[in-house]
Scaffold this motif. Structure first.
Motif, PDB file in Angstrom:
ATOM      1  N   MET A  16      24.633 -15.950  -5.979  1.00 30.87           N
ATOM      2  CA  MET A  16      23.969 -15.121  -7.083  1.00 30.87           C
ATOM      3  C   MET A  16      23.020 -14.111  -6.593  1.00 30.87           C
ATOM      4  N   SER A  17      23.541 -12.946  -7.248  1.00 31.57           N
ATOM      5  CA  SER A  17      22.586 -11.914  -6.723  1.00 31.57           C
ATOM      6  C   SER A  17      22.374 -10.999  -8.047  1.00 31.57           C
ATOM      7  N   GLN A  18      21.000 -10.563  -8.062  1.00 30.32           N
ATOM      8  CA  GLN A  18      20.711  -9.509  -9.423  1.00 30.32           C
ATOM      9  C   GLN A  18      19.981  -8.632  -8.967  1.00 30.32           C
ATOM     10  N   ASP A  19      19.862  -7.549  -9.868  1.00 32.53           N
ATOM     11  CA  ASP A  19      19.132  -6.214  -9.521  1.00 32.53           C
ATOM     12  C   ASP A  19      17.667  -6.678  -8.861  1.00 32.53           C
ATOM     13  N   VAL A  20      17.141  -5.691  -8.232  1.00 28.21           N
ATOM     14  CA  VAL A  20      16.059  -5.797  -7.621  1.00 28.21           C
ATOM     15  C   VAL A  20      15.055  -4.544  -7.940  1.00 28.21           C
ATOM     16  N   HIS A  21      14.089  -4.556  -8.578  1.00 27.82           N
ATOM     17  CA  HIS A  21      13.337  -3.364  -8.948  1.00 27.82           C
ATOM     18  C   HIS A  21      11.973  -3.389  -8.218  1.00 27.82           C
ATOM     19  N   VAL A  22      11.615  -1.932  -7.630  1.00 32.18           N
ATOM     20  CA  VAL A  22      10.141  -1.855  -7.353  1.00 32.18           C
ATOM     21  C   VAL A  22       9.257  -1.442  -8.460  1.00 32.18           C
ATOM     22  N   VAL A  23       8.299  -2.216  -8.817  1.00 28.43           N
ATOM     23  CA  VAL A  23       7.598  -1.743 -10.216  1.00 28.43           C
ATOM     24  C   VAL A  23       6.021  -1.270  -9.580  1.00 28.43           C
ATOM     25  N   GLY A  24       5.758  -1.597  -8.577  1.00 31.88           N
ATOM     26  CA  GLY A  24       4.474  -1.067  -8.114  1.00 31.88           C
ATOM     27  C   GLY A  24       4.329  -0.877  -6.660  1.00 31.88           C
ATOM     28  N   VAL A  25       3.684   0.285  -6.246  1.00 31.40           N
ATOM     29  CA  VAL A  25       3.372   0.594  -4.733  1.00 31.40           C
ATOM     30  C   VAL A  25       1.821   0.905  -4.641  1.00 31.40           C
ATOM     31  N   GLY A  26       1.396   0.777  -3.668  1.00 27.41           N
ATOM     32  CA  GLY A  26       0.211   1.378  -3.259  1.00 27.41           C
ATOM     33  C   GLY A  26       0.025   1.476  -1.642  1.00 27.41           C
ATOM     34  N   MET A  27      -0.918   2.361  -1.334  1.00 24.42           N
ATOM     35  CA  MET A  27      -1.347   2.493   0.068  1.00 24.42           C
ATOM     36  C   MET A  27      -2.831   3.019   0.134  1.00 24.42           C
ATOM     37  N   ILE A  28      -3.269   3.134   1.317  1.00 31.37           N
ATOM     38  CA  ILE A  28      -4.682   3.676   1.654  1.00 31.37           C
ATOM     39  C   ILE A  28      -4.364   4.751   2.407  1.00 31.37           C
ATOM     40  N   PRO A  29      -5.217   5.442   2.515  1.00 35.31           N
ATOM     41  CA  PRO A  29      -5.268   6.942   3.714  1.00 35.31           C
ATOM     42  C   PRO A  29      -5.386   6.166   4.940  1.00 35.31           C
ATOM     43  N   PHE A  30      -4.383   6.514   5.724  1.00 33.05           N
ATOM     44  CA  PHE A  30      -4.273   6.259   7.267  1.00 33.05           C
ATOM     45  C   PHE A  30      -5.459   6.747   7.953  1.00 33.05           C
ATOM     46  N   THR A  31      -5.879   6.289   9.169  1.00 32.93           N
ATOM     47  CA  THR A  31      -7.023   6.570   9.805  1.00 32.93           C
ATOM     48  C   THR A  31      -6.806   6.380  11.320  1.00 32.93           C
ATOM     49  N   LYS A  32      -7.521   7.117  12.223  1.00 35.93           N
ATOM     50  CA  LYS A  32      -7.584   6.847  13.388  1.00 35.93           C
ATOM     51  C   LYS A  32      -8.203   5.484  13.820  1.00 35.93           C
ATOM     52  N   PRO A  33      -7.780   4.718  14.930  1.00 35.62           N
ATOM     53  CA  PRO A  33      -8.598   3.471  14.974  1.00 35.62           C
ATOM     54  C   PRO A  33     -10.052   3.754  15.421  1.00 35.62           C
ATOM     55  N   GLY A  34     -11.121   2.797  14.783  1.00 39.11           N
ATOM     56  CA  GLY A  34     -12.400   2.894  14.913  1.00 39.11           C
ATOM     57  C   GLY A  34     -13.027   3.494  13.369  1.00 39.11           C
ATOM     58  N   ALA A  35     -12.155   4.323  12.730  1.00 44.67           N
ATOM     59  CA  ALA A  35     -12.540   4.910  11.620  1.00 44.67           C
ATOM     60  C   ALA A  35     -12.182   4.059  10.220  1.00 44.67           C
ATOM     61  N   ASN A  36     -11.369   2.969  10.704  1.00 43.59           N
ATOM     62  CA  ASN A  36     -10.865   2.053   9.526  1.00 43.59           C
ATOM     63  C   ASN A  36     -11.803   0.905   9.266  1.00 43.59           C
ATOM     64  N   GLN A  37     -11.419   0.301   8.143  1.00 37.47           N
ATOM     65  CA  GLN A  37     -12.116  -0.860   7.622  1.00 37.47           C
ATOM     66  C   GLN A  37     -11.460  -2.047   8.247  1.00 37.47           C
ATOM     67  N   PRO A  38     -12.089  -3.326   8.421  1.00 33.87           N
ATOM     68  CA  PRO A  38     -11.060  -4.398   9.163  1.00 33.87           C
ATOM     69  C   PRO A  38      -9.960  -4.352   8.171  1.00 33.87           C
ATOM     70  N   TYR A  39      -9.304  -5.398   9.024  1.00 36.11           N
ATOM     71  CA  TYR A  39      -7.588  -5.489   8.308  1.00 36.11           C
ATOM     72  C   TYR A  39      -7.812  -5.989   6.811  1.00 36.11           C
ATOM     73  N   PRO A  40      -8.447  -7.111   6.579  1.00 38.32           N
ATOM     74  CA  PRO A  40      -8.472  -7.868   5.254  1.00 38.32           C
ATOM     75  C   PRO A  40      -8.748  -6.882   4.052  1.00 38.32           C
ATOM     76  N   GLN A  41      -9.969  -6.105   4.482  1.00 36.03           N
ATOM     77  CA  GLN A  41     -10.224  -5.256   3.408  1.00 36.03           C
ATOM     78  C   GLN A  41      -9.274  -4.220   3.248  1.00 36.03           C
ATOM     79  N   MET A  42      -8.532  -3.320   4.289  1.00 34.44           N
ATOM     80  CA  MET A  42      -7.506  -2.440   4.212  1.00 34.44           C
ATOM     81  C   MET A  42      -6.105  -2.867   3.335  1.00 34.44           C
ATOM     82  N   ALA A  43      -5.799  -4.297   3.649  1.00 34.59           N
ATOM     83  CA  ALA A  43      -4.512  -4.915   3.271  1.00 34.59           C
ATOM     84  C   ALA A  43      -4.994  -5.207   1.427  1.00 34.59           C
ATOM     85  N   ALA A  44      -6.291  -5.568   1.306  1.00 30.35           N
ATOM     86  CA  ALA A  44      -6.359  -5.860  -0.160  1.00 30.35           C
ATOM     87  C   ALA A  44      -6.717  -4.460  -0.907  1.00 30.35           C
TER      88      ALA A  44
END
Length: 394
Positions: free
Chosen positions: A1-29
């Motif tokens: 069985m195979s059906q079409d697959v749609h990408v209906v939503g995308v999102g990302m945050i601005p990337f930062t240098k190490p040390g300037a980032n939030q902890p990973y749970p917050q970035m991922a959320a």
């Protein structure tokens, strides 16, 4: 069985240098919530999640998604080196295409440390022991960080066989900066010239300067994947679908060829791309826009040939003629690529997905490739795995 697959939503945050980032749970959320908002659905409708990261403890995927919601769904943690994000996407697509689920989240994040990549577990065999051995034999230069020896060695092999100039890699880096200047979420948005790239601190004499390498980066990106019936039922945007996708891993040629281009995945990428072209009934000449794995300018040049964007041995002409940018044959890395946007390992593949979905929707603003209908994604992880994905505007 195979059906079409749609990408209906995308999102990302601005990337930062190490040390300037939030902890990973917050970035991922933040990235997940951005993708949900873009799709126009709530997290309670997501039935499965594939979460990718390289440097993190087991079940960090669950910890990240607890910030979004605790709905009891299957959460699968994914680690495939630098192709981790697109591997999560690959698994999400399979789940929807097979009918196992109607709405799936693919999420990638990375909380990196400054400096060159290194092993975490030193009390057991390294996944890279064969790669290190062949690189020592072919390249030497053990004082140079290993990743630089891998990809710089591959670039050097191209230089030695085809007479490719170091300045050609500088042209690629300068092109990346021009593209990134129009990308509000790129880490480096300052335009640099070919001469400035060549004048940057030398990392390998005659082969590489610092600006030819991507920086360690922290960040997160996500995509919502769904079936046509789910999209129709919830009134979602079905304008972008995954037309074909392939994942490959190393064959014996990786080491037996004694060619650094093979060590960094040339045939692996070539095979994945050909599978995608065959499955979709298209060729590289039909592609309008590409996001490819430019962890080093050298790998971008080699990947042009692996993906069939130019003949083998023809990459320098492809660059010099401007066929890799706006007004040329195919726009490569309109986002600025890993070189300018940054490379948080687990997030990279889904950041590429985000850029290409925006291109096909026609919402990429100053980066927009006019009339884009087919978009190709190439995401490579040594050790090794390569994922090539073809998106289509429906």
């Amino acid at each position: 069985m195979s059906q079409d697959v749609h990408v209906v939503g995308v999102g990302m945050i601005p990337f930062t240098k190490p040390g300037a980032n939030q902890p990973y749970p917050q970035m991922a959320a933040h990235a997940t919530n951005a993708a949900l908002k873009d799709a126009g659905i709530g997290y309670e409708l997501v039935q499965q999640a594939y979460v990718g990261y390289v440097y993190g403890d087991s079940t960090a995927g669950q910890r990240a998604l607890y910030e979004v919601g605790m709905t009891g769904i299957p959460v699968v943690n994914v680690n495939n080196n630098c192709s981790t994000g697109s591997t999560a996407l690959f698994l999400a697509r399979q789940a929807v295409a097979s009918g196992a689920a109607d709405c799936v989240l693919a999420l990638g994040f990375e909380h990196m440390s400054p400096g060159a990549l290194g092993a975490v577990f030193n009390d057991r065999p390294s996944p890279f022991d064969h790669f290190e051995q062949i690189t020592d034999e072919l390249v030497g230069n053990e004082q140079v960080p290993l990743a630089l020896r891998y990809f710089g060695g591959a670039g050097l092999a191209h230089m030695q066989q085809y007479g490719t100039q170091m300045s050609t890699f500088a042209k690629i880096r300068a092109k990346a900066s021009r593209h990134a200047s129009n990308n509000p979420v790129a880490l480096f948005r300052t335009v640099v010239t070919e001469d400035e790239v060549m004048a940057a601190p030398v990392m390998w004499p005659g082969v590489m300067t610092r600006l030819m390498a991507c920086p360690p980066t922290c960040g997160a990106a996500a995509a919502i994947i769904c079936s046509p019936r789910f999209a129709e039922r919830h009134g979602l945007d079905r304008s972008v679908r995954i037309k074909a996708q392939a994942m490959t891993t190393d064959r014996a040629i990786t080491f037996e060829s004694r060619d650094m281009r093979e060590v960094v995945g040339f045939s692996m990428a070539q095979e994945a791309a050909q599978k995608v072209y065959d499955a979709a009934g298209v060729g590289p000449q039909d592609i309008d826009v590409v996001e490819l794995h430019d962890c080093f300018a050298h790998n971008e040049l080699i990947s042009y040939e692996a993906l069939g964007l130019c003949p083998v041995g023809g990459a320098e002409k492809f660059v010099v003629d401007g066929d890799n940018t706006y007004g040329g044959k195919v726009v490569t890395n309109p986002s600025g690529g890993l070189l300018s946007k940054g490379h948080p390992l687990g997030a990279t593949g889904l950041a590429q997905c985000t850029e290409l979905v925006q291109q096909l929707r026609g919402t990429a603003d100053k980066r927009q490739v006019e009339g884009a209908r087919l978009a190709l994604q190439h995401n490579l992880g040594l050790g090794g795995a390569c994922v090539v994905t073809l998106y289509e505007r429906v």
